[in-house]
Design a protein around this motif. Structure first.
Motif, PDB file in Angstrom:
ATOM      1  N   THR A 266     -13.987   6.471  -2.893  1.00 42.84           N
ATOM      2  CA  THR A 266     -13.543   5.126  -2.567  1.00 42.84           C
ATOM      3  C   THR A 266     -13.698   4.864  -1.073  1.00 42.84           C
ATOM      4  O   THR A 266     -13.803   5.789  -0.265  1.00 42.84           O
ATOM      5  CB  THR A 266     -12.059   4.922  -2.944  1.00 42.84           C
ATOM      6  N   MET A 267     -13.728   3.590  -0.727  1.00 40.95           N
ATOM      7  CA  MET A 267     -13.784   3.171   0.677  1.00 40.95           C
ATOM      8  C   MET A 267     -12.460   2.493   1.012  1.00 40.95           C
ATOM      9  O   MET A 267     -11.971   1.655   0.247  1.00 40.95           O
ATOM     10  CB  MET A 267     -14.947   2.204   0.896  1.00 40.95           C
ATOM     11  N   LYS A 268     -11.868   2.860   2.141  1.00 36.54           N
ATOM     12  CA  LYS A 268     -10.560   2.322   2.506  1.00 36.54           C
ATOM     13  C   LYS A 268     -10.539   1.989   3.990  1.00 36.54           C
ATOM     14  O   LYS A 268     -10.995   2.781   4.827  1.00 36.54           O
ATOM     15  CB  LYS A 268      -9.462   3.340   2.192  1.00 36.54           C
ATOM     16  N   LEU A 269     -10.019   0.810   4.309  1.00 39.80           N
ATOM     17  CA  LEU A 269      -9.870   0.414   5.706  1.00 39.80           C
ATOM     18  C   LEU A 269      -8.632   1.055   6.299  1.00 39.80           C
ATOM     19  O   LEU A 269      -7.544   0.981   5.716  1.00 39.80           O
ATOM     20  CB  LEU A 269      -9.754  -1.112   5.806  1.00 39.80           C
ATOM     21  N   ASP A 270      -8.786   1.700   7.448  1.00 38.49           N
ATOM     22  CA  ASP A 270      -7.630   2.216   8.185  1.00 38.49           C
ATOM     23  C   ASP A 270      -7.087   1.106   9.085  1.00 38.49           C
ATOM     24  O   ASP A 270      -5.916   0.746   9.008  1.00 38.49           O
ATOM     25  CB  ASP A 270      -8.039   3.446   8.996  1.00 38.49           C
ATOM     26  N   TYR A 271      -7.946   0.556   9.936  1.00 35.37           N
ATOM     27  CA  TYR A 271      -7.529  -0.585  10.745  1.00 35.37           C
ATOM     28  C   TYR A 271      -8.745  -1.348  11.230  1.00 35.37           C
ATOM     29  O   TYR A 271      -9.859  -0.815  11.309  1.00 35.37           O
ATOM     30  CB  TYR A 271      -6.673  -0.160  11.952  1.00 35.37           C
ATOM     31  N   VAL A 272      -8.548  -2.618  11.533  1.00 43.93           N
ATOM     32  CA  VAL A 272      -9.498  -3.424  12.298  1.00 43.93           C
ATOM     33  C   VAL A 272      -8.670  -4.119  13.363  1.00 43.93           C
ATOM     34  O   VAL A 272      -7.600  -4.670  13.073  1.00 43.93           O
ATOM     35  CB  VAL A 272     -10.283  -4.413  11.420  1.00 43.93           C
ATOM     36  N   SER A 273      -9.121  -4.065  14.607  1.00 47.54           N
ATOM     37  CA  SER A 273      -8.276  -4.460  15.724  1.00 47.54           C
ATOM     38  C   SER A 273      -9.034  -5.269  16.761  1.00 47.54           C
ATOM     39  O   SER A 273     -10.229  -5.044  17.003  1.00 47.54           O
ATOM     40  CB  SER A 273      -7.692  -3.202  16.397  1.00 47.54           C
ATOM     41  N   ILE A 274      -8.332  -6.195  17.357  1.00 53.15           N
ATOM     42  CA  ILE A 274      -8.762  -6.873  18.575  1.00 53.15           C
ATOM     43  C   ILE A 274      -7.680  -6.596  19.608  1.00 53.15           C
ATOM     44  O   ILE A 274      -6.510  -6.935  19.389  1.00 53.15           O
ATOM     45  CB  ILE A 274      -8.950  -8.380  18.347  1.00 53.15           C
ATOM     46  N   ALA A 275      -8.042  -5.952  20.723  1.00 54.67           N
ATOM     47  CA  ALA A 275      -7.021  -5.475  21.655  1.00 54.67           C
ATOM     48  C   ALA A 275      -7.454  -5.638  23.102  1.00 54.67           C
ATOM     49  O   ALA A 275      -8.656  -5.649  23.419  1.00 54.67           O
ATOM     50  CB  ALA A 275      -6.700  -4.005  21.374  1.00 54.67           C
ATOM     51  N   ASN A 276      -6.469  -5.732  23.968  1.00 53.13           N
ATOM     52  CA  ASN A 276      -6.701  -5.812  25.401  1.00 53.13           C
ATOM     53  C   ASN A 276      -7.378  -4.532  25.892  1.00 53.13           C
ATOM     54  O   ASN A 276      -6.940  -3.425  25.543  1.00 53.13           O
ATOM     55  CB  ASN A 276      -5.347  -6.007  26.110  1.00 53.13           C
ATOM     56  N   PRO A 277      -8.426  -4.628  26.713  1.00 48.68           N
ATOM     57  CA  PRO A 277      -9.186  -3.430  27.101  1.00 48.68           C
ATOM     58  C   PRO A 277      -8.443  -2.479  28.038  1.00 48.68           C
ATOM     59  O   PRO A 277      -8.864  -1.335  28.195  1.00 48.68           O
ATOM     60  CB  PRO A 277     -10.429  -4.003  27.788  1.00 48.68           C
ATOM     61  N   ARG A 278      -7.346  -2.921  28.638  1.00 45.17           N
ATOM     62  CA  ARG A 278      -6.597  -2.012  29.515  1.00 45.17           C
ATOM     63  C   ARG A 278      -5.305  -1.531  28.869  1.00 45.17           C
ATOM     64  O   ARG A 278      -4.968  -0.343  28.963  1.00 45.17           O
ATOM     65  CB  ARG A 278      -6.279  -2.696  30.859  1.00 45.17           C
ATOM     66  N   THR A 279      -4.590  -2.427  28.185  1.00 46.75           N
ATOM     67  CA  THR A 279      -3.282  -2.077  27.638  1.00 46.75           C
ATOM     68  C   THR A 279      -3.326  -1.758  26.148  1.00 46.75           C
ATOM     69  O   THR A 279      -2.357  -1.228  25.606  1.00 46.75           O
ATOM     70  CB  THR A 279      -2.294  -3.231  27.843  1.00 46.75           C
ATOM     71  N   LEU A 280      -4.414  -2.117  25.471  1.00 46.06           N
ATOM     72  CA  LEU A 280      -4.561  -1.995  24.016  1.00 46.06           C
ATOM     73  C   LEU A 280      -3.554  -2.861  23.258  1.00 46.06           C
ATOM     74  O   LEU A 280      -3.309  -2.641  22.070  1.00 46.06           O
ATOM     75  CB  LEU A 280      -4.454  -0.530  23.559  1.00 46.06           C
ATOM     76  N   ASP A 281      -3.005  -3.858  23.931  1.00 41.46           N
ATOM     77  CA  ASP A 281      -2.107  -4.811  23.291  1.00 41.46           C
ATOM     78  C   ASP A 281      -2.898  -5.639  22.289  1.00 41.46           C
ATOM     79  O   ASP A 281      -3.908  -6.249  22.632  1.00 41.46           O
ATOM     80  CB  ASP A 281      -1.477  -5.712  24.350  1.00 41.46           C
ATOM     81  N   GLU A 282      -2.429  -5.670  21.043  1.00 43.10           N
ATOM     82  CA  GLU A 282      -3.115  -6.436  19.996  1.00 43.10           C
ATOM     83  C   GLU A 282      -2.569  -7.853  19.841  1.00 43.10           C
ATOM     84  O   GLU A 282      -3.139  -8.656  19.109  1.00 43.10           O
ATOM     85  CB  GLU A 282      -3.021  -5.690  18.667  1.00 43.10           C
ATOM     86  N   GLU A 283      -1.480  -8.142  20.511  1.00 46.24           N
ATOM     87  CA  GLU A 283      -0.904  -9.493  20.437  1.00 46.24           C
ATOM     88  C   GLU A 283      -1.478 -10.345  21.566  1.00 46.24           C
ATOM     89  O   GLU A 283      -0.761 -10.820  22.445  1.00 46.24           O
ATOM     90  CB  GLU A 283       0.619  -9.424  20.517  1.00 46.24           C
ATOM     91  N   MET A 284      -2.780 -10.531  21.532  1.00 46.34           N
ATOM     92  CA  MET A 284      -3.463 -11.276  22.585  1.00 46.34           C
ATOM     93  C   MET A 284      -3.484 -12.766  22.233  1.00 46.34           C
ATOM     94  O   MET A 284      -3.972 -13.159  21.175  1.00 46.34           O
ATOM     95  CB  MET A 284      -4.891 -10.774  22.762  1.00 46.34           C
ATOM     96  N   SER A 285      -2.966 -13.579  23.127  1.00 48.77           N
ATOM     97  CA  SER A 285      -2.985 -15.025  22.899  1.00 48.77           C
ATOM     98  C   SER A 285      -4.223 -15.673  23.491  1.00 48.77           C
ATOM     99  O   SER A 285      -4.611 -16.773  23.094  1.00 48.77           O
ATOM    100  CB  SER A 285      -1.729 -15.667  23.498  1.00 48.77           C
ATOM    101  N   ASP A 286      -4.867 -14.996  24.437  1.00 49.97           N
ATOM    102  CA  ASP A 286      -6.037 -15.545  25.119  1.00 49.97           C
ATOM    103  C   ASP A 286      -7.174 -14.533  25.061  1.00 49.97           C
ATOM    104  O   ASP A 286      -7.064 -13.435  25.605  1.00 49.97           O
ATOM    105  CB  ASP A 286      -5.684 -15.877  26.572  1.00 49.97           C
ATOM    106  N   LEU A 287      -8.248 -14.912  24.384  1.00 52.83           N
ATOM    107  CA  LEU A 287      -9.388 -14.001  24.239  1.00 52.83           C
ATOM    108  C   LEU A 287     -10.492 -14.275  25.250  1.00 52.83           C
ATOM    109  O   LEU A 287     -11.524 -13.605  25.229  1.00 52.83           O
ATOM    110  CB  LEU A 287      -9.967 -14.112  22.824  1.00 52.83           C
ATOM    111  N   GLU A 288     -10.307 -15.240  26.137  1.00 56.32           N
ATOM    112  CA  GLU A 288     -11.364 -15.635  27.057  1.00 56.32           C
ATOM    113  C   GLU A 288     -11.795 -14.492  27.970  1.00 56.32           C
ATOM    114  O   GLU A 288     -12.964 -14.382  28.327  1.00 56.32           O
ATOM    115  CB  GLU A 288     -10.916 -16.827  27.907  1.00 56.32           C
TER     116      GLU A 288
END
Length: 314
Positions: A266-288
């Motif tokens: 089977t194939m299973k997703l562990d995670y897919v993430s968009i994160a800040n490149p320094r803090t790895l914070d995933e609660e990013m409100s601004d992606l610019e």
């Protein structure tokens, strides 16, 4: 090391003291050293790091060491590929002088008090990077970065390079190690080099050898998902939720194919993430200002990771 065929121009050490004598000799000659850490099973990605290191240094040293401290008791330490002669053969195909030293230390030297895979039973000095190691990879492998930070600190102390080279594929590791170098004042420059890929886009990894032919075909889902995030961002999409949802549509479609075609895995997703490149914070409100898009997927028992740096650098 007498039983191995040693490449021309390369010195191979299995004792730290012998390596340090060599290191001191080139230091006294005023020559610089670039360092590439590996766990062996060398592929073109490792070789590209060595070539990059040689461009900026008089000498290049590799370490080949399967680090027990970054494996949990249930993980694949015993089955992790150990291919020293094949690794040396890879190095031998490079121009003479690209790699000048290889250190292959014993576990007993790196961990003189022994090393248990169970963290609660470990004895000795260990290094942790708080705030950057619990998320993403740390969710599935909670002690992984503790093991990485510890062994890299040991090798920075042993090798004493002016420059160290790491691959972007292990992007969270790179973020953690930047903080390690900064916080512990290691006197070296860290270089993050682009991920090396197969012709179809799959990120090169020592774990790719575990993939069956059918798993290898479906492994491209990571590259497809990351490419979707990158394209949509370049087309103007700035909603984190929309970027992730479109990537998940690709995964879900691939997962359905796997379920229909393959009953044995089977194939299973562990995670897919968009994160800040320094803090790895995933609660990013601004992606610019850019972000790291990263993914981890299980294909059968093999876990693959990949990432794109989108509108940012490490």
């Amino acid at each position: 090391m007498d039983k191995y065929n040693i490449p021309e121009g390369v010195q191979v050490f299995d004792r730290i003291a012998d390596f340090r004598r060599w290191r001191r000799s080139i230091l006294l000659q005023g020559q610089t050293l670039g360092y590439v850490p590996t766990m062996g099973a060398l592929h073109a990605g490792h070789i590209s790091l060595a070539e990059r290191a040689r461009q900026g240094n008089d000498h290049v040293a590799l370490t080949i060491f399967v680090n027990p401290a970054q494996f949990a008791p249930h993980e694949d330490l015993s089955s992790y590929p150990r291919t020293l002669q094949a690794d040396l053969d890879q190095i031998s195909r490079l121009p003479v002088g690209t790699v000048t030293a290889v250190l292959v230390p014993q576990v007993s030297e790196i961990y003189p008090n022994g090393i248990e895979l169970d963290v609660s039973k470990q004895i000795g000095a260990f290094v942790e990077i708080k705030g950057l190691s619990h998320q993403l990879e740390g969710g599935t492998r909670p002690h992984f970065f503790r093991g990485v930070a510890t062994v890299v600190s040991k090798f920075f102390n042993i090798i004493q390079p002016e420059h160290a080279y790491f691959g972007q594929k292990d992007v969270q590791q790179c973020v953690c190690l930047r903080r390690l170098v900064e916080d512990l004042h290691f006197p070296l420059q860290l270089h993050i080099c682009p991920t090396q890929r197969e012709s179809d886009g799959l990120a090169m990894s020592s774990r790719n050898i575990y993939l069956t032919p059918s798993q290898r075909k479906h492994s491209l889902v990571l590259y497809k998902m990351l490419s979707s995030i990158e394209k949509n961002y370049k087309d103007g999409e700035r909603s984190r939720d929309k970027l992730l949802a479109d990537a998940m549509d690709i995964f879900n479609a691939e997962e359905k194919q796997v379920a229909a075609l393959h009953e044995d895995w089977t194939m299973k997703l562990d995670y897919v993430s968009i994160a800040n490149p320094r803090t790895l914070d995933e609660e990013m409100s601004d992606l610019e200002s850019g972000f790291i898009a990263s993914i981890a997927v299980f294909l059968g028992k093999t876990r693959l990771i990949d990432n794109f740096l989108i509108n940012c650098e490490l």
